[in-house]
Design an enzyme around this catalytic site. Structure first.
Site, PDB file in Angstrom:
ATOM      1  N   GLU A   1      -0.700  -9.335  -0.547  1.00 32.20           N
ATOM      2  CA  GLU A   1      -2.133  -9.555  -0.287  1.00 32.20           C
ATOM      3  C   GLU A   1      -2.936  -9.591  -1.582  1.00 32.20           C
ATOM      4  O   GLU A   1      -3.874 -10.385  -1.719  1.00 32.20           O
ATOM      5  CB  GLU A   1      -2.653  -8.459   0.648  1.00 32.20           C
ATOM      6  CG  GLU A   1      -2.090  -8.612   2.059  1.00 32.20           C
ATOM      7  CD  GLU A   1      -2.384  -7.419   2.954  1.00 32.20           C
ATOM      8  OE1 GLU A   1      -1.980  -6.292   2.594  1.00 32.20           O
ATOM      9  OE2 GLU A   1      -3.024  -7.599   4.004  1.00 32.20           O
TER      10      GLU A   1
ATOM     11  N   GLU B   1       4.641  -5.213   7.455  1.00 30.08           N
ATOM     12  CA  GLU B   1       3.908  -4.094   8.076  1.00 30.08           C
ATOM     13  C   GLU B   1       4.344  -3.781   9.502  1.00 30.08           C
ATOM     14  O   GLU B   1       4.266  -2.631   9.936  1.00 30.08           O
ATOM     15  CB  GLU B   1       2.389  -4.386   8.065  1.00 30.08           C
ATOM     16  CG  GLU B   1       1.726  -4.257   6.709  1.00 30.08           C
ATOM     17  CD  GLU B   1       1.798  -5.519   5.859  1.00 30.08           C
ATOM     18  OE1 GLU B   1       2.541  -6.461   6.226  1.00 30.08           O
ATOM     19  OE2 GLU B   1       1.116  -5.568   4.830  1.00 30.08           O
TER      20      GLU B   1
ATOM     21  N   ALA C   1       0.869  -1.173   0.000  1.00 27.92           N
ATOM     22  CA  ALA C   1       0.000   0.000   0.000  1.00 27.92           C
ATOM     23  C   ALA C   1       0.908   1.225   0.000  1.00 27.92           C
ATOM     24  O   ALA C   1       2.059   1.153   0.439  1.00 27.92           O
ATOM     25  CB  ALA C   1      -0.887  -0.012   1.233  1.00 27.92           C
TER      26      ALA C   1
ATOM     27  N   GLY D   1       0.586  -4.997   0.815  1.00 30.09           N
ATOM     28  CA  GLY D   1      -0.613  -5.073  -0.028  1.00 30.09           C
ATOM     29  C   GLY D   1      -0.372  -5.785  -1.353  1.00 30.09           C
ATOM     30  O   GLY D   1      -1.315  -6.295  -1.963  1.00 30.09           O
TER      31      GLY D   1
END
Ligand code: COA
Length: 260
Positions: free
Chosen positions: A115, A135, A67, A112
């Site tokens: 993911e 993270e 992200a 992300g």
């Protein structure tokens, strides 16, 4: 196909190839990418010309490096939850998409990015791919489904290890853990994904969708996957694809499926 600014798309022979297109930021997922990915997924659901999908990253270095960390600054608790929910909504749509979606992981798949790859039905990695959920280095946890999908794919022990150490693993290790289906030479990545999709697309589209929904039922709270399988098996025998598949076998010819 709609034109996007943060995605590049190529539709050919029923296969939609989507590039996340922020190469200078290693294809990090900002709000604009998530928004356009959501629109593209809606198009995949509704456009009959699209039969199967490959998602990859632009450039040779990164699939998606996570992200976009620039958008994390100054978030309130409510904004943090909304950000995570938005990612969940889009990635859930990918996971239960009736059409097969393959992640062609061409470099960094971090946070992300890992993911996103895990939300796809199948992951093929190039030799230079790298995976991780780092993270905790940022004081965060995975927020786009990673705590759940990584655990589902590789088991609790290794998932906890990767998420707690923030270790980045290479493609060979990811394959050993079952995080990716296969590792191929970088130059062969997209062609390998296309060949696999072509094989899947030669099967009954109705049956492929039922496989996706039945496997998904295993992970859905309050649903018994075995009951779902029985239900969907029953539905399959009412379809033209079932009649065509069994008839073609008995007539010793290739089936011609319509997805009906
Ligand atoms: N969010 C925002 N920008 C990112 C990003 C992310 N997740 N990952 C990379 N970028 C940007 C960098 O800030 C840099 O931008 P700049 O040129 O404007 O400074 C550009 O992409 C290139 O990255 P850079 O760090 O210079 O490349 P590198 O080869 O030295 O390192 C990584 C590559 C992937 C190891 C490193 O970029 C990294 O650690 N990224 C963050 C990974 C992460 O924590 N992801 C989870 C987020 S929840």
């Amino acid at each position: 196909m709609k034109q996007y600014t943060t995605l590049l798309t190529e539709l050919s022979n029923g296969i939609l190839l989507i590039y996340i297109n922020r190469e200078d930021k290693l294809n990090a997922l900002n709000g604009a990418v998530i928004g356009e990915l959501n629109e593209a997924i809606d198009e995949i659901y509704s456009n009959d010309e699209i039969k199967g999908v490959i998602i990859t990253g632009k450039g040779s270095k990164s699939f998606v490096a996570g992200a976009d960390i620039n958008e994390f600054k100054g978030l309130t608790e409510e904004e943090g939850k909304r950000l995570a929910q938005r990612g969940h909504d889009v990635f859930d749509k990918i996971e239960i998409c009736p059409k097969p979606i393959i992640a062609a992981v061409n470099g960094f798949a971090l946070g992300g990015g890992c993911e996103l790859a895990m939300a796809c039905h199948i992951r093929i990695a190039s030799e230079n791919a790298k995976f991780g959920q780092p993270e905790v280095k940022l004081g965060l946890i995975p927020g786009y489904g990673g705590t759940q999908r990584l655990t589902q794919l590789i088991g609790k022990g290794k998932a906890l290890e990767l998420m707690m150490t923030a270790d980045i693993i290479d493609a060979a290790c990811a394959e050993k853990l079952g995080l990716v289906n296969d590792v191929v030479q970088t130059v062969e990545l997209i062609d390998t994904c296309k060949a696999m999709l072509e094989k899947i697309l030669s099967m009954s589209p109705h049956a492929i969708n039922q496989v996706i929904q039945s496997v998904y039922a295993h992970f859905k709270d309050g649903i018994d996957g075995f009951d779902t399988e029985i239900e969907l098996f029953g539905k399959c025998v009412t379809t033209n694809d079932f009649v065509e598949g069994t008839t073609a076998f008995l007539e010793k010819r290739k089936p011609v499926f319509t997805g009906k």
